[in-house]
Design a protein around this motif. Structure first.
Motif, PDB file in Angstrom:
ATOM      1  N   THR A   1      -4.783  -4.153   4.797  1.00 62.23           N
ATOM      2  CA  THR A   1      -5.576  -4.236   3.574  1.00 62.23           C
ATOM      3  C   THR A   1      -6.406  -5.526   3.604  1.00 62.23           C
ATOM      4  OG1 THR A   1      -3.769  -3.109   2.473  1.00 62.23           O
ATOM      5  CG2 THR A   1      -5.440  -4.090   1.046  1.00 62.23           C
TER       6      THR A   1
ATOM      7  N   ASP B   1      -4.709  -3.165  -5.044  1.00 58.20           N
ATOM      8  CA  ASP B   1      -3.969  -3.437  -3.809  1.00 58.20           C
ATOM      9  C   ASP B   1      -4.668  -4.605  -3.121  1.00 58.20           C
ATOM     10  OD1 ASP B   1      -2.223  -3.177  -1.702  1.00 58.20           O
ATOM     11  OD2 ASP B   1      -3.222  -1.437  -0.809  1.00 58.20           O
TER      12      ASP B   1
ATOM     13  N   SER C   1       0.837  -1.210   0.000  1.00 56.91           N
ATOM     14  CA  SER C   1       0.000   0.000   0.000  1.00 56.91           C
ATOM     15  C   SER C   1       0.871   1.259   0.000  1.00 56.91           C
ATOM     16  CB  SER C   1      -0.930  -0.016   1.216  1.00 56.91           C
ATOM     17  OG  SER C   1      -1.728  -1.191   1.197  1.00 56.91           O
TER      18      SER C   1
HETATM   19 MG   LIG Z   1      -1.766  -2.939   2.465  1.00 60.70          MG
END
Ligand SMILES: [Mg+2]
Ligand SMILES: Nc1nc2c(ncn2[C@@H]2O[C@H](COP(=O)(O)OP(=O)(O)OP(=O)(O)O)[C@@H](O)[C@H]2O)c(=O)[nH]1
Length: 192
Positions: free
Chosen positions: A59, A78, A37
């Motif tokens: 995430t 992502d 990220s």
């Molecule tokens: Mg991440």
């Protein structure tokens, strides 16, 4: 190419709910905390675009970003990192299924980018992930992330080692300076 504008589009739990687009998509894969990220934020010069954290497992969904450039627009996905122990077995299995479906069926997926943390050796689950990509003929290359932690000499050694094991292109990266951004963007441009 240079980036003109980057926007967060969507967080999706699975492929079916992902927005359909014709744009080339690059998907970020790697262990939790490898710097995926943060990579997006450094690339796009926007610290608050993708959510990052010191705590692994930040995430949790497929997060899609649309990037406008001086060349063609493209997408970045992502993805949640693997190897995050605190997620329950059931949740892990469900995500595994969703991830595989995304990687196998996302029509505009151009290439996966596997992130390896420069501080650590390639781990068992990195090898497993890479093997799975190879077996399924999913184009991929590797980013050696957090290169600021090691010397130039070590960077060259690591790159050679990963090339040997993975037989992919390997690009160095660090979010601590913008030095590596052009190399990555030029590489993307060639793939698009
Ligand atoms: Mg991440
Ligand atoms: N020194 C240094 N730290 C970095 C770099 N990239 C990321 N980090 C740090 O590493 C931690 C994890 O970064 P993230 O980008 O959230 O990692 P991730 O791969 O997205 O992790 P998950 O979302 O859990 O899969 C954060 O504290 C970042 O600040 C880098 O290039 N250099």
């Amino acid at each position: 190419m240079k980036i003109k504008k980057a926007t967060f589009l969507q967080s999706s739990p699975n492929l079916k709910l992902c927005v359909q687009t014709q744009l080339c998509e690059f998907a970020l894969l790697g262990r939790s905390n490898a710097g995926k990220s943060t990579f997006i934020n450094t690339l796009c010069n926007n610290k608050s675009l993708a959510k990052t954290s010191n705590t692994p497992g930040k995430t949790r969904l497929i997060n899609l970003f649309e990037i406008q450039t001086t060349y063609k627009p493209f997408m970045i996905a992502d993805l949640p990192g693997y190897g995050y122990a605190k997620v329950s077995k059931v949740e892990q299995a469900q995500w595994q299924k969703n991830l595989e479906e995304y990687l196998l069926k996302r029509e505009n997926l151009k290439s996966c980018i596997q992130f390896i943390d420069a501080r650590h050796d390639i781990q068992k689950n990195d090898f497993q992930m890479h093997e799975w990509l190879s077996v399924n003929n999913i184009p991929n290359f590797t980013i050696l992330a957090k290169c600021d932690y090691i010397s130039r000499n070590e960077i060259s050694k690591k790159i050679a080692e990963i090339r040997r094991y993975f037989a992919t292109d390997v690009l160095p990266f660090s979010s601590k300076n913008s030095y590596y951004v052009d190399g990555v963007l030029n590489y993307f441009e060639k793939l698009m």
